[in-house]
Design a protein around this motif. Sequence first.
Motif, PDB file in Angstrom:
ATOM      1  N   UNK A 229       0.746  -1.297  -0.462  1.00 52.79           N
ATOM      2  CA  UNK A 229       0.129   0.011  -0.328  1.00 52.79           C
ATOM      3  C   UNK A 229       0.623   1.473   0.340  1.00 52.79           C
ATOM      4  N   UNK A 230       1.880   0.911   0.720  1.00 51.61           N
ATOM      5  CA  UNK A 230       3.068   2.448   0.904  1.00 51.61           C
ATOM      6  C   UNK A 230       3.005   3.013  -0.423  1.00 51.61           C
ATOM      7  N   UNK A 231       3.945   1.890  -0.842  1.00 48.50           N
ATOM      8  CA  UNK A 231       4.168   1.979  -3.024  1.00 48.50           C
ATOM      9  C   UNK A 231       3.433   2.122  -3.516  1.00 48.50           C
ATOM     10  N   UNK A 232       2.231   1.078  -3.449  1.00 47.95           N
ATOM     11  CA  UNK A 232       0.765   2.096  -4.611  1.00 47.95           C
ATOM     12  C   UNK A 232       0.835   3.600  -4.194  1.00 47.95           C
ATOM     13  N   UNK A 233       0.556   4.023  -2.806  1.00 49.18           N
ATOM     14  CA  UNK A 233       0.476   5.549  -2.397  1.00 49.18           C
ATOM     15  C   UNK A 233       1.854   6.648  -2.767  1.00 49.18           C
ATOM     16  N   UNK A 234       2.533   6.091  -3.032  1.00 46.94           N
ATOM     17  CA  UNK A 234       4.134   6.526  -3.274  1.00 46.94           C
ATOM     18  C   UNK A 234       4.026   6.674  -5.131  1.00 46.94           C
ATOM     19  N   UNK A 235       3.569   5.454  -5.702  1.00 51.95           N
ATOM     20  CA  UNK A 235       3.516   6.017  -7.391  1.00 51.95           C
ATOM     21  C   UNK A 235       2.404   6.058  -7.360  1.00 51.95           C
ATOM     22  N   UNK A 236       1.024   6.439  -6.869  1.00 55.28           N
ATOM     23  CA  UNK A 236      -0.269   7.428  -7.349  1.00 55.28           C
ATOM     24  C   UNK A 236       0.040   8.988  -7.029  1.00 55.28           C
ATOM     25  N   UNK A 237       1.131   9.090  -5.978  1.00 56.10           N
ATOM     26  CA  UNK A 237       1.629  10.354  -5.899  1.00 56.10           C
ATOM     27  C   UNK A 237       2.603  10.911  -6.587  1.00 56.10           C
ATOM     28  N   UNK A 238       3.176  10.231  -7.436  1.00 55.46           N
ATOM     29  CA  UNK A 238       3.587  10.086  -8.643  1.00 55.46           C
ATOM     30  C   UNK A 238       3.728   9.933 -10.201  1.00 55.46           C
ATOM     31  N   UNK A 239       2.415   9.431 -10.140  1.00 55.99           N
ATOM     32  CA  UNK A 239       0.905   9.571 -10.949  1.00 55.99           C
ATOM     33  C   UNK A 239       1.407   8.703 -12.194  1.00 55.99           C
ATOM     34  N   UNK A 240       1.970   7.993 -11.365  1.00 59.14           N
ATOM     35  CA  UNK A 240       2.000   6.248 -12.095  1.00 59.14           C
ATOM     36  C   UNK A 240       0.947   5.287 -11.715  1.00 59.14           C
ATOM     37  N   UNK A 241       1.455   4.018 -12.867  1.00 61.99           N
ATOM     38  CA  UNK A 241       0.167   2.982 -12.455  1.00 61.99           C
ATOM     39  C   UNK A 241       0.695   2.676 -11.751  1.00 61.99           C
ATOM     40  N   UNK A 242      -1.191   1.544 -11.038  1.00 64.98           N
ATOM     41  CA  UNK A 242      -0.798   0.497  -9.372  1.00 64.98           C
ATOM     42  C   UNK A 242      -1.236  -0.622  -9.320  1.00 64.98           C
ATOM     43  N   UNK A 243      -0.450  -1.524  -9.117  1.00 59.86           N
ATOM     44  CA  UNK A 243      -1.151  -2.688  -9.179  1.00 59.86           C
ATOM     45  C   UNK A 243      -2.900  -2.806  -8.126  1.00 59.86           C
ATOM     46  N   UNK A 244      -3.558  -3.313  -8.410  1.00 53.83           N
ATOM     47  CA  UNK A 244      -4.657  -3.532  -7.939  1.00 53.83           C
ATOM     48  C   UNK A 244      -4.421  -4.799  -6.960  1.00 53.83           C
ATOM     49  N   UNK A 245      -5.284  -5.101  -6.133  1.00 54.46           N
ATOM     50  CA  UNK A 245      -5.940  -6.154  -4.949  1.00 54.46           C
ATOM     51  C   UNK A 245      -4.970  -6.091  -3.778  1.00 54.46           C
ATOM     52  N   UNK A 246      -5.436  -5.154  -2.818  1.00 58.98           N
ATOM     53  CA  UNK A 246      -4.245  -5.947  -1.674  1.00 58.98           C
ATOM     54  C   UNK A 246      -5.026  -6.165  -0.675  1.00 58.98           C
ATOM     55  N   UNK A 247      -4.837  -7.236  -0.020  1.00 61.52           N
ATOM     56  CA  UNK A 247      -6.198  -7.778   0.945  1.00 61.52           C
ATOM     57  C   UNK A 247      -5.419  -7.765   2.692  1.00 61.52           C
ATOM     58  N   UNK A 248      -5.789  -7.680   3.741  1.00 61.58           N
ATOM     59  CA  UNK A 248      -5.656  -7.450   4.587  1.00 61.58           C
ATOM     60  C   UNK A 248      -4.746  -8.278   5.900  1.00 61.58           C
TER      61      UNK A 248
END
Length: 248
Positions: A229-248
């Motif tokens: 999730x932290x990596x996704x948030x970092x990518x989102x902040x840079x406007x990059x594509x993200x992986x889907x589906x992260x469970x808990x």
Amino acid sequence: MKIILKIERFNPETDKESRFQEYTVEAAPTDRLLDALITIKQFQDGTLGFRKSCAHGVCGSDAMRINGKDRLACKTLVQEVADGDGAVVEIRPLRYLPVQRDLIVDQADFFDKYRSIKPFLINDDPLPEKERLQSPEERMKFDDATNCILCASCYSACPVPEENKDFLGPAAVSQAYRFIADSRDKGFKERLPDLDRPDGVWACQNHFKCTEACPRGIKITKRINQTKKMIQDHRKAKGESINDDISD
Ligand code: SF4
Ligand code: FES
């Protein structure tokens, strides 16, 4: 009661393949499995190879596969794995790591992966007068992960390395989380190249076997998903594509 320990044995210097050897041991239900192994070593077969040190669940050196589950022999009671007189307990070495002798594996690959995520505080800011302060709430974000004893039980329990031996592994990723979630650490970007790759966090398929195996109760799968999730948030902040589906 008497139990039979069926132990996988292998000496790479003399054997072409491993074999099972059975030892009958007198043991109380409340004895630890490590006690039974020590009894064999002292009184039946001095050539049996296994590793142990603290005998109290602290050093992580006696992880092995007991009846198909990765556990510490010193934290496993006979009654947990043997259901009565004559019960057979199968003991094998941890998976994915080369056997040096019997139950002793070469942990170099496991530790190389652990070292690759830089398991130490990274912060080049000027040192404060006394210490870098942290609130209890900030500490609780990663508190359980500080309890890792690097036993590699989670690594052996994970099904992913069966097909991908380059997977960083549960311990390394949860230890990366331990530092990047630490309010005092500034090393997220330094660790990112090792984490954000197909063999890094994204190889985890949420089997939860690591979490089940951990003798320290670390919520490993959750910590891996928080890292994703932290990596996704970092990518989102840079406007990059993200992986889907992260469970808990
Ligand atoms: S996370 Fe748990 S199972 Fe994995 S190495 Fe650390 S203590 Fe062992
Ligand atoms: S011997 Fe140290 S953890 Fe079991």
